[in-house]
Design an enzyme around this catalytic site. Sequence first.
Site, PDB file in Angstrom:
ATOM      1  N   SER A 168       0.777  -1.371  -0.004  1.00 47.49           N
ATOM      2  CA  SER A 168      -0.136  -0.019  -0.115  1.00 47.49           C
ATOM      3  C   SER A 168       0.565   1.393   0.279  1.00 47.49           C
ATOM      4  O   SER A 168       1.678   1.094  -0.869  1.00 47.49           O
ATOM      5  CB  SER A 168      -1.047  -0.024   1.310  1.00 47.49           C
TER       6      SER A 168
ATOM      7  N   GLU B 109      -8.925  -5.312  -4.438  1.00 49.47           N
ATOM      8  CA  GLU B 109      -8.626  -4.159  -3.346  1.00 49.47           C
ATOM      9  C   GLU B 109     -10.009  -3.332  -2.967  1.00 49.47           C
ATOM     10  O   GLU B 109      -9.363  -1.941  -1.700  1.00 49.47           O
ATOM     11  CB  GLU B 109      -7.404  -3.314  -4.329  1.00 49.47           C
TER      12      GLU B 109
ATOM     13  N   HIS C 163      -7.583  -5.487   0.361  1.00 46.06           N
ATOM     14  CA  HIS C 163      -6.319  -4.618   0.281  1.00 46.06           C
ATOM     15  C   HIS C 163      -5.875  -4.895   1.545  1.00 46.06           C
ATOM     16  O   HIS C 163      -5.853  -4.841   2.940  1.00 46.06           O
ATOM     17  CB  HIS C 163      -6.668  -2.929  -0.040  1.00 46.06           C
TER      18      HIS C 163
END
Length: 522
Positions: free
Chosen positions: A220, A331, A432
């Site tokens: 991320s 995600e 995610h």
Amino acid sequence: MPRHSALFGAALALAASLAQAQVTGDPIRVDGGLVSGAWQSNAAVRAYLGMPYAAPPVGALRWKDPQPVPAWQGVRASTALAAQCVQPARLPDAVGIEAVGPQTMSEDCLYLNVWTPAAARDSKLPVMVWFYGGAWQSGSGGSDVFTQSALPRQGVVLVTFNHRVGPLAFLAHPELTQESPHQSSGNYGLTDQAAALEWVKRNIASFGGDPGNVTIFGQSSGASGVIDQMASPRTQGLFQRAIAQSFGTRHMLTLPQAEAQGVAFARSAGAENLAALRAMPAQEVLKASIAARSTFFPIADGWFMPAPVRDIFIEGKEQKVPLIIGWNKDEGTTYGFPGLIAAQEPMDKRFGARSAEARALYPAGSEVETVISSAALHADTMFGVPTWTAANEHARHLKSKVWLYHYEHEQPFFAGQRYREFDNVPRLGAFHGSEVPYVFGALHTLPRPWTDTDRQISQLFQSYWINFAKTGEPNGPGLARWPTFDVARKNTVLHIADRPYLGDVPSLQRLEFLDGIVRSQR
């Protein structure tokens, strides 16, 4: 006690001390002085926790690039994690919250941790330096998934560290620019990352690591940090390989734009100048940014980051190191925005003359379809397109040495196990950050009904990642061959699913559409 007995006892104590020193290698000299560590994993790993890599960024050092570590006397017991940097509290019912564990918080937070195999003394082992995620607003190197990793038991030296986040990391201001020797401001979180890498280069050999074989890897905003370090001309020679998991990016402000944002923030916080900002308690700075709804991210400051990262990659000016990069199938499911594209007006406003194409690619004919398309659009925009573009451009300039993956395996959940994100979508899927415990071999840190498939996927990740760290390429004995990525060739993407396979870029039509929109705006 007779004198000979006292001497005998002292000799035994000295012998025991020497034996312990031979086993552990302690004390070890690093920047600032001597440190000692502690055994972990049944003495298979030696851990050195909470070592400073820069001076505390407090007082006059707030909003300055990291400064040298102050020296200390004697041996510093590096056996406890340092406080994480100042950041908002995490939501207690968010998915993955169990991995974080209880952590204290402080502005004095520039510390790192090293885990080294017990037999690593005088070795030259590959080094893996982890960049944590958290949208540049939160996170730390002390989360349970990282600190209980299986990676060091497999022949690598693992490093995690804390860096500044939020307004304390990325505030730009004309007064800060004026006092800077580089005439820039606003990228302190990035210069913290670079300082940690400089510490590794100077000190990691003492822990059995090879300073000439460093892999940076992150997820991320941590993946964004990896890509940012590749794009910066200030980190040449500090790492030799890179892994970016779910690389997400956003439009980078220029220095004048960021300075204007900083001035407006200071005004909203009731601070007339830089001195008043530095006099505010760190928690008050954070509260003021939350109240003003001001968010701060890395910028194109003209020094550490000469231009927006996307432009640097398109122009082939990034560091030419081997790269593994990829993103997750779902995600967008952990972001709450049902109805984002339900109305035609937002589509028209966002995509203009190409809105009909967008509606065909992201249909919103029903409530469920709208939620799914909303999540897909967010995922494609935030992660899919940046990842795909970085892979394309880096492969084009490097000619090879890029491996692209797509993660598709779903974490299992117990019946009745609920998190706040479940209220937004029918299922989380490969959400995610869901791959992170697999990469670290730390499934045991999360309460899940793990299966043999989960353990196999975790071992797959670790094997590819460790091979890459050791040799610069992920392939090795017992693994299906993963070819380098080539946009013109079929089946060069590794799909990490219940049954991993080689295939093409997923949702390619959507990615090409969105990439075209971005390029038209350059």
